[in-house]
Design a protein around this motif. Structure first.
Motif, PDB file in Angstrom:
ATOM      1  N   GLN A   1      33.241   9.808 -48.783  1.00  0.00           N
ATOM      2  CA  GLN A   1      32.158   9.978 -49.740  1.00  0.00           C
ATOM      3  C   GLN A   1      31.482   8.660 -50.094  1.00  0.00           C
ATOM      4  O   GLN A   1      30.260   8.606 -50.255  1.00  0.00           O
ATOM      5  N   GLU A   2      32.265   7.605 -50.228  1.00  0.00           N
ATOM      6  CA  GLU A   2      31.671   6.308 -50.576  1.00  0.00           C
ATOM      7  C   GLU A   2      30.721   5.846 -49.480  1.00  0.00           C
ATOM      8  O   GLU A   2      29.617   5.374 -49.763  1.00  0.00           O
ATOM      9  N   ALA A   3      31.130   5.990 -48.216  1.00  0.00           N
ATOM     10  CA  ALA A   3      30.253   5.611 -47.100  1.00  0.00           C
ATOM     11  C   ALA A   3      29.017   6.501 -47.079  1.00  0.00           C
ATOM     12  O   ALA A   3      27.904   6.019 -46.810  1.00  0.00           O
ATOM     13  N   ALA A   4      29.187   7.783 -47.367  1.00  0.00           N
ATOM     14  CA  ALA A   4      28.050   8.703 -47.404  1.00  0.00           C
ATOM     15  C   ALA A   4      27.056   8.284 -48.487  1.00  0.00           C
ATOM     16  O   ALA A   4      25.838   8.297 -48.255  1.00  0.00           O
ATOM     17  N   LEU A   5      27.549   7.904 -49.647  1.00  0.00           N
ATOM     18  CA  LEU A   5      26.658   7.465 -50.720  1.00  0.00           C
ATOM     19  C   LEU A   5      25.934   6.173 -50.357  1.00  0.00           C
ATOM     20  O   LEU A   5      24.751   6.011 -50.663  1.00  0.00           O
ATOM     21  N   ARG A   6      26.617   5.272 -49.684  1.00  0.00           N
ATOM     22  CA  ARG A   6      25.953   4.037 -49.227  1.00  0.00           C
ATOM     23  C   ARG A   6      24.819   4.379 -48.255  1.00  0.00           C
ATOM     24  O   ARG A   6      23.741   3.782 -48.312  1.00  0.00           O
ATOM     25  N   LEU A   7      25.064   5.348 -47.355  1.00  0.00           N
ATOM     26  CA  LEU A   7      24.024   5.767 -46.403  1.00  0.00           C
ATOM     27  C   LEU A   7      22.854   6.440 -47.118  1.00  0.00           C
ATOM     28  O   LEU A   7      21.695   6.234 -46.749  1.00  0.00           O
ATOM     29  N   ILE A   8      23.136   7.251 -48.123  1.00  0.00           N
ATOM     30  CA  ILE A   8      22.066   7.913 -48.874  1.00  0.00           C
ATOM     31  C   ILE A   8      21.179   6.882 -49.554  1.00  0.00           C
ATOM     32  O   ILE A   8      19.947   6.919 -49.433  1.00  0.00           O
ATOM     33  N   VAL A   9      21.790   5.948 -50.261  1.00  0.00           N
ATOM     34  CA  VAL A   9      20.997   4.928 -50.961  1.00  0.00           C
ATOM     35  C   VAL A   9      20.230   4.082 -49.950  1.00  0.00           C
ATOM     36  O   VAL A   9      19.038   3.797 -50.143  1.00  0.00           O
ATOM     37  N   ALA A  10      20.861   3.713 -48.854  1.00  0.00           N
ATOM     38  CA  ALA A  10      20.166   2.948 -47.813  1.00  0.00           C
ATOM     39  C   ALA A  10      18.994   3.751 -47.247  1.00  0.00           C
ATOM     40  O   ALA A  10      17.928   3.192 -46.960  1.00  0.00           O
ATOM     41  N   GLY A  11      19.174   5.060 -47.098  1.00  0.00           N
ATOM     42  CA  GLY A  11      18.095   5.915 -46.605  1.00  0.00           C
ATOM     43  C   GLY A  11      16.892   5.909 -47.536  1.00  0.00           C
ATOM     44  O   GLY A  11      15.741   5.914 -47.093  1.00  0.00           O
ATOM     45  N   PHE A  12      17.146   5.878 -48.852  1.00  0.00           N
ATOM     46  CA  PHE A  12      16.044   5.832 -49.807  1.00  0.00           C
ATOM     47  C   PHE A  12      15.414   4.443 -49.897  1.00  0.00           C
ATOM     48  O   PHE A  12      14.303   4.302 -50.414  1.00  0.00           O
ATOM     49  N   LEU A  13      16.092   3.433 -49.394  1.00  0.00           N
ATOM     50  CA  LEU A  13      15.503   2.095 -49.347  1.00  0.00           C
ATOM     51  C   LEU A  13      14.586   1.941 -48.137  1.00  0.00           C
ATOM     52  O   LEU A  13      13.770   1.034 -48.084  1.00  0.00           O
TER      53      LEU A  13
ATOM     54  N   LEU B   1      19.972   1.059 -55.846  1.00  0.00           N
ATOM     55  CA  LEU B   1      19.412   2.296 -56.389  1.00  0.00           C
ATOM     56  C   LEU B   1      18.173   1.987 -57.231  1.00  0.00           C
ATOM     57  O   LEU B   1      17.168   2.705 -57.158  1.00  0.00           O
ATOM     58  N   ALA B   2      18.214   0.912 -57.978  1.00  0.00           N
ATOM     59  CA  ALA B   2      17.063   0.513 -58.796  1.00  0.00           C
ATOM     60  C   ALA B   2      15.886   0.067 -57.932  1.00  0.00           C
ATOM     61  O   ALA B   2      14.728   0.239 -58.319  1.00  0.00           O
ATOM     62  N   ARG B   3      16.173  -0.482 -56.737  1.00  0.00           N
ATOM     63  CA  ARG B   3      15.112  -0.971 -55.843  1.00  0.00           C
ATOM     64  C   ARG B   3      14.457   0.136 -55.023  1.00  0.00           C
ATOM     65  O   ARG B   3      13.408  -0.091 -54.415  1.00  0.00           O
ATOM     66  N   CYS B   4      15.051   1.317 -54.971  1.00  0.00           N
ATOM     67  CA  CYS B   4      14.463   2.412 -54.191  1.00  0.00           C
ATOM     68  C   CYS B   4      13.073   2.735 -54.723  1.00  0.00           C
ATOM     69  O   CYS B   4      12.864   2.796 -55.931  1.00  0.00           O
ATOM     70  N   ALA B   5      12.138   2.928 -53.811  1.00  0.00           N
ATOM     71  CA  ALA B   5      10.770   3.236 -54.207  1.00  0.00           C
ATOM     72  C   ALA B   5      10.717   4.540 -54.975  1.00  0.00           C
ATOM     73  O   ALA B   5      11.406   5.500 -54.627  1.00  0.00           O
ATOM     74  N   GLY B   6       9.920   4.550 -56.018  1.00  0.00           N
ATOM     75  CA  GLY B   6       9.733   5.768 -56.797  1.00  0.00           C
ATOM     76  C   GLY B   6       8.832   6.732 -56.052  1.00  0.00           C
ATOM     77  O   GLY B   6       8.056   6.342 -55.186  1.00  0.00           O
ATOM     78  N   GLY B   7       8.965   7.981 -56.368  1.00  0.00           N
ATOM     79  CA  GLY B   7       8.151   8.976 -55.687  1.00  0.00           C
ATOM     80  C   GLY B   7       7.900  10.173 -56.558  1.00  0.00           C
ATOM     81  O   GLY B   7       8.466  10.308 -57.643  1.00  0.00           O
ATOM     82  N   PRO B   8       7.062  11.048 -56.073  1.00  0.00           N
ATOM     83  CA  PRO B   8       6.756  12.254 -56.844  1.00  0.00           C
ATOM     84  C   PRO B   8       7.970  13.170 -56.905  1.00  0.00           C
ATOM     85  O   PRO B   8       8.816  13.171 -56.020  1.00  0.00           O
ATOM     86  N   GLU B   9       8.045  13.938 -57.965  1.00  0.00           N
ATOM     87  CA  GLU B   9       9.131  14.900 -58.126  1.00  0.00           C
ATOM     88  C   GLU B   9       8.532  16.291 -58.161  1.00  0.00           C
ATOM     89  O   GLU B   9       7.381  16.475 -58.538  1.00  0.00           O
TER      90      GLU B   9
END
Length: 191
Positions: free
Chosen positions: A31-43, A74-82
């Protein structure tokens, strides 16, 4: 709000290859590796993260013990529409505050927990915070002792959640506050 719902929400917005890699890691218990990949994906380019999902991802990283590690990314991820207006927002770095009185009990012992404000609900102004007891050298440990949901200026509506109840605390933050009778105040986190 369940953990499974948060995982689905996060991976649904990633590019397909990033989502597949994250889900494969989670599938094998990483799970920790998966979360790192998710955050990296949003970067990455073309990925955008709404404020509500940013707060939800912070809860997931907290549950898996890597919130501090991923907070800056997580703070550096670009914001987007919701899809809907954002109701949750991460609170920037803030000083710890004394635990609201009903949850803290009597006395002003130096080992009394302090609460670090973490996520706010933009609809009702309630705040979910992480409660810690200071280490002997003065710093706060990175893992929360428990979670505190409160309304600033209204300590009667304070609710304390155990260290393993972060998803329940998030779910309660998302629910509209009760208008009559007040919130249930639990003086100690559940075991």
């Amino acid at each position: 709000m369940t953990e499974e719902t948060l995982w689905r929400s996060a991976t649904a917005l990633l590019p397909p290859d990033d989502a597949r890699a994250a889900l494969e890691c989670r599938g094998i218990g990483e799970q920790e590796a998966a979360l790192r990949l998710i955050v990296a994906g949003f970067l990455g380019p073309g990925a955008a993260l709404g404020e509500t999902l940013r707060a939800e991802l912070s809860v997931l990283t907290e549950a898996w013990g890597i919130r501090e590690e991923l907070a800056a990314d997580l703070a550096r991820c670009a914001g987007g529409p919701e899809a809907e207006p954002s109701t949750l927002r991460l609170i920037g770095t803030a000083d710890a505050v004394a635990l609201p009185r009903p949850a803290a009990g009597g006395g002003c012992a130096p080992e009394e927990p302090v609460v670090v404000p973490w996520i706010t609900c933009l609809c009702c102004t309630r705040i979910l915070g992480r409660a810690h007891r200071r280490e002997w050298w003065g710093d706060l440990p990175f893992l929360a002792e428990h979670y505190v949901l409160h309304t600033p200026g209204d300590p009667a509506r304070t609710r304390v959640f155990g260290c393993d109840e972060v998803f329940e605390a998030l779910g309660e933050l998302r629910r509209p506050p009760r208008q009559s009778g007040g919130d249930t105040v639990r003086l100690t986190p559940s075991p």
